[in-house]
Design an enzyme around this catalytic site. Sequence first.
Site, PDB file in Angstrom:
ATOM      1  N   GLU A   1      22.894 -41.892 -43.014  1.00 31.26           N
ATOM      2  CA  GLU A   1      23.398 -40.666 -42.393  1.00 31.26           C
ATOM      3  C   GLU A   1      22.721 -40.477 -41.044  1.00 31.26           C
ATOM      4  OE1 GLU A   1      24.526 -37.559 -45.943  1.00 31.26           O
ATOM      5  OE2 GLU A   1      22.482 -37.512 -45.187  1.00 31.26           O
ATOM      6  N   CYS A   2      23.514 -40.282 -39.995  1.00 28.10           N
ATOM      7  CA  CYS A   2      23.019 -39.965 -38.654  1.00 28.10           C
ATOM      8  C   CYS A   2      21.959 -40.976 -38.223  1.00 28.10           C
ATOM      9  CB  CYS A   2      22.519 -38.523 -38.595  1.00 28.10           C
ATOM     10  SG  CYS A   2      22.431 -37.864 -36.917  1.00 28.10           S
ATOM     11  N   GLY A   3      20.672 -40.602 -38.189  1.00 22.32           N
ATOM     12  CA  GLY A   3      19.648 -41.551 -37.798  1.00 22.32           C
ATOM     13  C   GLY A   3      19.618 -42.777 -38.680  1.00 22.32           C
TER      14      GLY A   3
ATOM     15  N   MET B   1      22.324 -45.036 -37.541  1.00 20.07           N
ATOM     16  CA  MET B   1      21.939 -45.738 -36.315  1.00 20.07           C
ATOM     17  C   MET B   1      21.064 -46.951 -36.633  1.00 20.07           C
ATOM     18  SD  MET B   1      21.225 -42.194 -34.277  1.00 20.07           S
ATOM     19  CE  MET B   1      20.235 -42.875 -32.953  1.00 20.07           C
TER      20      MET B   1
ATOM     21  N   THR C   1      27.601 -42.615 -41.705  1.00 22.56           N
ATOM     22  CA  THR C   1      28.279 -41.487 -41.076  1.00 22.56           C
ATOM     23  C   THR C   1      27.300 -40.792 -40.140  1.00 22.56           C
ATOM     24  OG1 THR C   1      27.593 -39.877 -42.757  1.00 22.56           O
ATOM     25  CG2 THR C   1      29.653 -41.066 -43.158  1.00 22.56           C
TER      26      THR C   1
END
Length: 436
Positions: A327-329, A332, A427
């Site tokens: 999720e998010c970080g 990435m 995501t």
Amino acid sequence: MPAGLVISAPASGVGKTTLTLALARAWRNRGLNVQCFKSGPDYIDPAFHAAATGRASVNVDSWAMDRGTIAHLVGRGTDADVVLAEGSMGLFDGVAARGVSGTGATADIAEMLGWPVLLVIDPSGQAQTAAAIAAGLRDYRAGVRLAGVVLNRVASPRHEDVVRRALNDAGIAVFGALPRHAEISLPKRHLGLVQAEEQAEIGKLIDEAARFVAEHVDLDAVLRSAASWSPQPAASGMNVTPPGQHIALARDAAFSFIYPHMLEAWRAAGAEISTFSPLADEAPDASADVCWLPGGYPELHAGTIAANARFRSGLRAFADTRPVHGECGGYMVLGTALTDADGIRHEMTGLLGLETSFAKRRMHLGYRLAALAAPMPGHQVGARLRGHEFHYSTIIAQPDTPLAVVHDATGAVIAETGSRRGLATGTFFHLIAEDR
């Protein structure tokens, strides 16, 4: 019977969190059991609440959650003496379109639970206008009741007197006035407050805030203003399917943004959670059947993550046979590369083709409703997931299969679809709830 109170303000940055922590610790020091909640999608404040009260805090969110879920979550306050719900932004600030049970505004929670609102007002650069603002908030929406006001950052005794007189004339109780006090300022960074677990002196800071507020605020009057609250039994719980039976969860300063209620729901559903630290070069537990990388601050630790070969090789080996979600970080880090604020490109794990840059900063903020076009751990194709996105990173490349069709709270299509490659998914939004 617990007494319930909502802490809110006309806007962000006025002092809601500091007052919430101070009241919670001051009452705890008096021997009261205090339970906190956070209204809205902020995933940092609950850890501060726990530091102040010694009890776990969770988010309640009227855009993403139905009334049954909210009732289930606030039910943990049944054995408390005082229950405080800290608001987000201004009292009535939410999104334009209604979600599951509201717009995400703090006022939704206040009305739903029947708790009065304690307003934090910063009258800097104002005098009588502060009373006009408080009166406007009091009268704006039927069903939302104002308990009174605490003034913050008053400039002088004369300034306090003028503002107090105006509020008294408007029929609004003033429980106290706080002079400016730099010693209790909470440090911030680009996604909000520096996390509680990163502040070694957080206990002392909260103690000082409690001492300062107890000196300037009538704690007994505030407590009397709270509503006696008899929680209604929740018809159902969270209705959350855990992503696996044994979840390897990344957990350290770079991977810490996951909603506490999600972890509790996974455990309540029978899942086991094993934590590991990518920053300490640890790999996920080999006995787990799914790995989950939450958001956090990988952009501040990109060099360390890139250099930690054991973590990267262990995660790749895990993903050969079992699902991995970010999720998010965390998303990435599952990608090919991350460019930090100094423009330095760091190689990530390469499980997805995503490449992001923090050097090219652009804020992405808001609720998200995602309809899955491909499965992800715990959720099948077609599932409708509600979450929240908040980051400053820019997508440089995303060559993989989109994971979902994503809309914002107004129904507009969002370009950040998430992605899937093999058993890896990710995501940019943080999951809050699934539509029932």
